[in-house]
Design an enzyme around this catalytic site. Sequence first.
Site, short mmCIF file in Angstrom:
data_model
loop_
_atom_site.label_atom_id
_atom_site.label_comp_id
_atom_site.label_asym_id
_atom_site.label_seq_id
_atom_site.Cartn_x
_atom_site.Cartn_y
_atom_site.Cartn_z
N CYS A 55 0.95 -1.27 0.21
CA CYS A 55 -0.02 -0.50 -0.11
C CYS A 55 0.95 1.09 0.17
O CYS A 55 1.33 1.46 -0.55
CB CYS A 55 -1.16 -0.07 1.33
SG CYS A 55 -2.29 0.35 0.49
N HIS A 99 -3.51 -4.47 0.61
CA HIS A 99 -2.93 -5.49 2.28
C HIS A 99 -2.78 -6.81 1.78
O HIS A 99 -4.14 -7.54 2.14
CB HIS A 99 -4.07 -4.65 2.75
CG HIS A 99 -3.58 -3.34 2.87
ND1 HIS A 99 -2.83 -3.09 3.83
CD2 HIS A 99 -4.42 -2.24 2.88
CE1 HIS A 99 -2.22 -1.67 4.35
NE2 HIS A 99 -4.03 -1.57 3.64
N GLU A 133 -1.63 -9.07 3.52
CA GLU A 133 -1.81 -9.39 5.00
C GLU A 133 -3.15 -9.98 5.48
O GLU A 133 -2.69 -10.76 6.60
CB GLU A 133 -1.04 -8.69 5.69
CG GLU A 133 -1.85 -7.49 5.75
CD GLU A 133 -0.78 -6.05 4.89
OE1 GLU A 133 -1.42 -6.04 3.54
OE2 GLU A 133 -1.43 -4.90 5.52
N1 GLN Z 1 -1.89 7.00 2.65
C1 GLN Z 1 -2.33 5.99 1.57
C2 GLN Z 1 -3.17 6.12 1.20
O1 GLN Z 1 -4.28 6.59 1.61
C3 GLN Z 1 -1.64 4.81 1.80
C4 GLN Z 1 -2.77 4.29 2.61
C5 GLN Z 1 -2.33 2.37 3.17
O2 GLN Z 1 -1.29 1.76 3.52
N2 GLN Z 1 -3.06 1.73 3.52
O3 GLN Z 1 -3.44 5.65 -0.15
#
Ligand code: GLN
Length: 551
Positions: free
Chosen positions: A379, A505, A507
């Site tokens: 992410c 994600h 995970e």
């Molecule tokens: N801050 C980034 C976004 O909003 C990444 C978010 C995250 O890593 N969950 O796109």
Amino acid sequence: MKFIFVTGGVVSSLGKGIAGASIGNLLESRGLTVTMQKMDPYLNVDPGTMSPFQHGEVFVTDDGSETDLDLGHYERFTHSKLSQANNWTSGRIYERILAKERRGDYLGKTVQVIPHVTNELKEAMLKIATPDIDVVIVEVGGTVGDIESLPFMEAMRQMRHELGRDNVVFVHVTLVPYIAAAGELKTKPTQHSVKELRALGIQPDILVCRTETDLSREIREKISSFCDVRKEAVIAARDVDSVYRIPVNFADQKVDEIVLELLKIEAKPRNLEPWKEMLDRLTHPKDDVVIGIVGKYVDYEDSYKSLKESLLHGGLAHTLRTRIKWIEAESITRESASRELADVDGILVPGGFGNRGIDGMLEGIRYARENKIPYFGICLGMQTMVIEYIRNVCGIQDAHSTEFEPAAENRVFFKLRELKGIEDLGGTMRLGSWPCKLQPGSLAHEAYGQDEVHERHRHRFEFNREFDRPLLDHGMRISGETPDAMYVEICELPGHPWYLGCQFHPEFKSRPLEPHPLFVEFIRASYKYRQSRLSEDQLNEERQFLRTRVQ
Ligand code: GLN
């Protein structure tokens, strides 16, 4: 309809979630179908807006719900399908009630905690008890005696009354502390906690006692007699080095048999063989692998709960023990990177929000790229990986995400959804499961062995496809995108041992028995790097050194 309610007493953080999940695990091992639910008495509607320092990780389910991290334990220990219906807070319950009240649904009646809040709670519990489910396990957050958990306790009491004794089991998790000055274990806090519970009309059937050491026969008898719980239902939950041992500890004390007997359920004998085989790999790893996590909430490991578990699962897949070196992103500079990252075999930048630490992440990523150290960006870690590349390889020095530089001219990541006018519940957040098409021959395709996968999201900023050209011309590969090609999901760097970033994600979908393919491959590459980085003598020396340290 069969329910198991799990409450906690004495102090918080006793591991109610793991206790409930372990019971679920044992019931599944007997061929039963379980589902799990977390009831959180706090007033936030969901944990989505709470700080990771306050609340730990926000766990995201397939349907895009932002939930309590206990749901992560439930998914790692069982196969129950979780959604918004599996996590309730007082806030969400009240939100529903107040909406009904404004609509006039209560026909002029006075709206009260009893019966309106308790009815709403019972309805939420009954709703997930669908015909395909054998047992519903409901965990109530907080500690018995908390003012805000009173309606939850009352709802459970009523459930037992309405469904009958053969259909509801109460499990209470307490603490039996060892008092060094007296040289003994103390049962009084447990007695008090049970007394408190009984004052609310709930008699526990099973007591799960957290202890540092085992419970002697005398202690068990004492607790049994004072708390009115069968002796064999006083369970010792000793501190363990890994939470994955708990189902087996419970099985040794026949927790599942007691539950089945109380609920009058006939089930197959338990089959814990696959789980035990996994524990065997956990107990006897053939070697270590060290992963450096460059993040911003590293002092509070609960904020990366699922990530930590996934790295461990990835290690288990190779019978390796994953050691995590937590590195505060803010501490990394061009000068310090080689020092801070010298002794790691793989580098990972996890998810995160906000500006702090971004420069450190970019430096860490550059170090991984230039030194051919396996890198996994998740992410925010994918966004920073791409920004670093566009800046330092494509030569667009001011490239940035509008999250960190709202006026950035070269906005490589931006709020695509807002631009398209998509306003949804998450405030333009892209949440939950989305399909991703994988490019044949890529690292990602190889890892998954599938053409299309589904992964969970929780982010706002998206790759700006105007930057496809510079990125591809300079050798990076876009190896995963949504089928409509709107969103870029995975990027990777050919020619580097393993360098991959994903916008989702992974995970959230890793389990000890079903490790996530991207973590399996990242650990494989990291271990390979470790073997090339260290000579046989150094490897032995490191093994020795790491053995002596307790993580
Ligand atoms: N801050 C980034 C976004 O909003 C990444 C978010 C995250 O890593 N969950 O796109």
